[in-house]
Design an enzyme around this catalytic site. Structure first.
Site, PDB file in Angstrom:
ATOM      1  N   GLU A   1       0.011  -1.323   5.683  1.00 19.87           N
ATOM      2  CA  GLU A   1       1.071  -0.815   6.571  1.00 19.87           C
ATOM      3  C   GLU A   1       0.871   0.652   6.899  1.00 19.87           C
ATOM      4  O   GLU A   1       1.106   1.090   8.034  1.00 19.87           O
ATOM      5  CB  GLU A   1       2.444  -1.036   5.917  1.00 19.87           C
ATOM      6  CG  GLU A   1       3.632  -0.726   6.839  1.00 19.87           C
ATOM      7  CD  GLU A   1       4.042   0.737   6.837  1.00 19.87           C
ATOM      8  OE1 GLU A   1       4.802   1.151   7.741  1.00 19.87           O
ATOM      9  OE2 GLU A   1       3.607   1.487   5.939  1.00 19.87           O
TER      10      GLU A   1
ATOM     11  N   ASP B   1       0.818  -1.209   0.000  1.00 17.53           N
ATOM     12  CA  ASP B   1       0.000   0.000   0.000  1.00 17.53           C
ATOM     13  C   ASP B   1       0.853   1.260   0.000  1.00 17.53           C
ATOM     14  O   ASP B   1       2.032   1.244   0.375  1.00 17.53           O
ATOM     15  CB  ASP B   1      -0.968   0.024   1.176  1.00 17.53           C
ATOM     16  CG  ASP B   1      -0.281  -0.055   2.532  1.00 17.53           C
ATOM     17  OD1 ASP B   1       0.730  -0.771   2.656  1.00 17.53           O
ATOM     18  OD2 ASP B   1      -0.740   0.627   3.466  1.00 17.53           O
TER      19      ASP B   1
ATOM     20  N   HIS C   1       6.709  10.331   1.310  1.00 20.57           N
ATOM     21  CA  HIS C   1       5.304  10.695   1.570  1.00 20.57           C
ATOM     22  C   HIS C   1       4.984  12.083   1.026  1.00 20.57           C
ATOM     23  O   HIS C   1       3.958  12.670   1.382  1.00 20.57           O
ATOM     24  CB  HIS C   1       4.976  10.652   3.071  1.00 20.57           C
ATOM     25  CG  HIS C   1       4.777   9.274   3.599  1.00 20.57           C
ATOM     26  ND1 HIS C   1       4.184   9.014   4.815  1.00 20.57           N
ATOM     27  CD2 HIS C   1       5.101   8.056   3.092  1.00 20.57           C
ATOM     28  CE1 HIS C   1       4.147   7.703   5.025  1.00 20.57           C
ATOM     29  NE2 HIS C   1       4.711   7.111   3.992  1.00 20.57           N
TER      30      HIS C   1
ATOM     31  N   ASP D   1      12.862  -5.404   7.388  1.00 20.52           N
ATOM     32  CA  ASP D   1      11.740  -4.655   6.851  1.00 20.52           C
ATOM     33  C   ASP D   1      12.247  -3.309   6.374  1.00 20.52           C
ATOM     34  O   ASP D   1      13.412  -2.947   6.594  1.00 20.52           O
ATOM     35  CB  ASP D   1      10.673  -4.481   7.944  1.00 20.52           C
ATOM     36  CG  ASP D   1       9.321  -4.010   7.418  1.00 20.52           C
ATOM     37  OD1 ASP D   1       9.139  -3.964   6.184  1.00 20.52           O
ATOM     38  OD2 ASP D   1       8.450  -3.700   8.250  1.00 20.52           O
TER      39      ASP D   1
END
Length: 497
Positions: free
Chosen positions: A189, A122, A466, A216
């Site tokens: 997530e 996502d 982002h 991760d």
């Protein structure tokens, strides 16, 4: 007499300089001395185009609507099956929680503890009104100027696709892991991972799986960001900060603004006093824990006064800490941070509201707990308002800080060595992940959880995270593939005697 004092002061200064010099020089480099590995052949054009196809799918997740963009996630699943046929032939694929994926690559020695590589499908939405500030459409997946452009190119389809590219190469070469390898690709997530990673972790726990290590998304390979450090620096996240949001509600008698109550007793005045106290009296910072380990590791690699200061914190500690507190990123690794994020009160300019409400977000340093922060906040509000007539509670969805993965372990050494092999000349140090990742859900089944993305980032790149004009260099993307290729070939081996 004055001459003796002067000579005495000079002697003390010389002694101090000698102590500083000895301390600085005796703290030698902690970097592993490893030769670079041969470069694995990667079809840069092909891998870039496949990543671009994944970026074009609008896999935006929602906290409240589990089915939002479900068609886009399923198109991504179909794309993965089509583009990585050898991987899908060799690995078992399971769908968990409707949209998340768990792959299993059985090892030839099933008694060995398996390893887990993670990424998420996502992406975050585009901030409304910023679409036209992108150099390309945010979901174009354009490949131009040596970059793949679009939301998710970096966070986190780059890691997801690179892991599959590496496995496709390994399966094609006939490679067989000795340890079982798991891949976990959550679909939520960005909104907490409760439908995806959390369920995958619970499934593995139910199957009594104990993981040798987990890697991760996380900290990056930064260039030109840390003052005094010329070489690229790769920080391996060995812990993750916790997450807590607290709601504060203040009540007072509503009325007309022409007849205000005594000073400091309106709902807004009391809320203002409470928020000022919360903001003014944040939890203390300190160069301790993961932060201390990080600075001790990078200090010998620095030049000039930065090296001297970080090598002699017994003397320069307060000065160094004050400087670090002035930077948002460095401040965040040294304390539980406090952020005033939402305030609501009033709806008409001549009416005194009867209620005021605010939300405060905390990111918890390992060692600080949610309960401790809530009670401390409650005490600050009571003291600031001289009242106990308020409501304060934690919102659901918070998480305690993770455990700290040991840096003296074979698992940490493996990640460290792999970075040094694939990115020659890059310095490696432990770090603290200040954002949230899906790996927070796997703490019960592994002691060795690392948060690291082999993505190169300079000062101008961090705002793309982002943000607007997210992209990844194709040359760097091929390095991601080589990193995971090397990590799998070494990490899926049986331990050496």
């Amino acid at each position: 007499m004055l001459k003796k004092i002067a000579w005495g002061v000079l002697a003390l200064l010389l002694a101090l300089v000698a102590v500083l010099a000895i301390n600085t020089l005796r703290k030698g480099s902690r970097q592993l001395d490893v030769p670079p590995v041969p470069v694995v052949a990667v079809d840069a054009v092909g891998v870039g185009q496949r990543l671009a196809e994944a970026v074009r799918l609008r896999t935006i997740s929602s906290r409240d609507d589990a089915n939002l963009n479900a068609d886009q996630f399923r198109q991504l699943h179909a794309l993965l099956q089509a583009k990585f046929p050898k991987t899908h032939a060799a690995l078992k694929r399971e769908v968990v929680g409707d949209l998340s994926l768990l792959y299993t690559w059985p090892g030839s020695k099933p008694d060995l503890q398996p390893i887990l590589l993670m990424a998420h499908q996502d992406v975050v939405p585009i901030a409304p009104g910023t679409e036209k500030t992108w150099e390309t459409d945010p979901f174009s997946g354009d490949v131009k100027d040596g970059f793949v452009w679009g939301r998710g190119a970096w966070d986190d389809k780059g890691n997801l696709m690179a892991q599959l590219e590496a496995i496709e190469l390994l399966v094609a070469s006939g490679y067989q892991p000795e340890r079982t390898v798991y891949l976990a690709f959550g679909a939520d997530e960005e909104v907490g991972g409760h439908r995806g990673a959390e369920k995958i972790a619970a499934l593995l726990k139910e199957r009594k799986v104990r993981l040798d290590f987990v890697i991760d998304e996380g900290l990056l390979i930064t260039e030109g960001i840390m003052p005094g450090l010329k070489a690229p620096a790769a920080l391996i996240g060995v812990a993750e900060k916790g997450y807590l949001s607290v709601v504060l509600k203040m009540s007072a008698t509503p009325g007309h603004s022409s007849m205000p109550p005594p000073k400091g007793t309106s709902a807004i005045a009391m809320m203002s006093a409470a928020l000022k106290r919360i903001d003014d009296e944040q939890l203390p910072a300190g160069i301790r824990g993961v932060a201390a380990d990080m600075f001790a590791t990078v200090a010998p690699e620095m030049g000039g006064f930065s090296r001297v200061a970080l090598s002699n914190l017994w003397l320069f500690g307060p000065i160094v800490q004050k400087q670090l507190e002035n930077g948002a990123g460095t401040n965040a690794v040294m304390r539980t941070t406090t952020a005033l994020t939402i305030v609501n009160a009033g709806n008409k300019e001549n009416v005194l509201p009867g209620n005021a409400e605010a939300t405060v977000n905390f990111r918890l340093l390992p060692g600080d707990t949610k309960d401790m922060v809530v009670e401390r906040t409650r005490a600050l509000v009571a003291d600031a308002t001289r009242s106990d007539k308020f409501e304060l509670f934690a919102l659901p969805g918070g998480a305690e800080a993770s455990k700290v993965a040991p840096t003296d372990s074979a698992q940490y050494a493996l990640i460290n060595r792999t970075i040094r092999e694939v990115f020659p000349g890059t310095l490696v140090a432990p770090g603290l992940m200040i954002g949230a990742t899906d790996s927070i859900h796997f703490g019960e089944i592994s002691e060795h959880i690392f948060k690291f993305s082999p993505v190169r980032a300079g000062p101008e790149d961090l705002k793309r995270f982002h943000g607007t004009n997210e992209r990844i260099a194709v040359s760097n993307y091929t390095e991601l593939i080589r990193f995971y290729h090397r990590l799998l070939t070494q990490g899926a081996k049986a331990p050496q005697p």
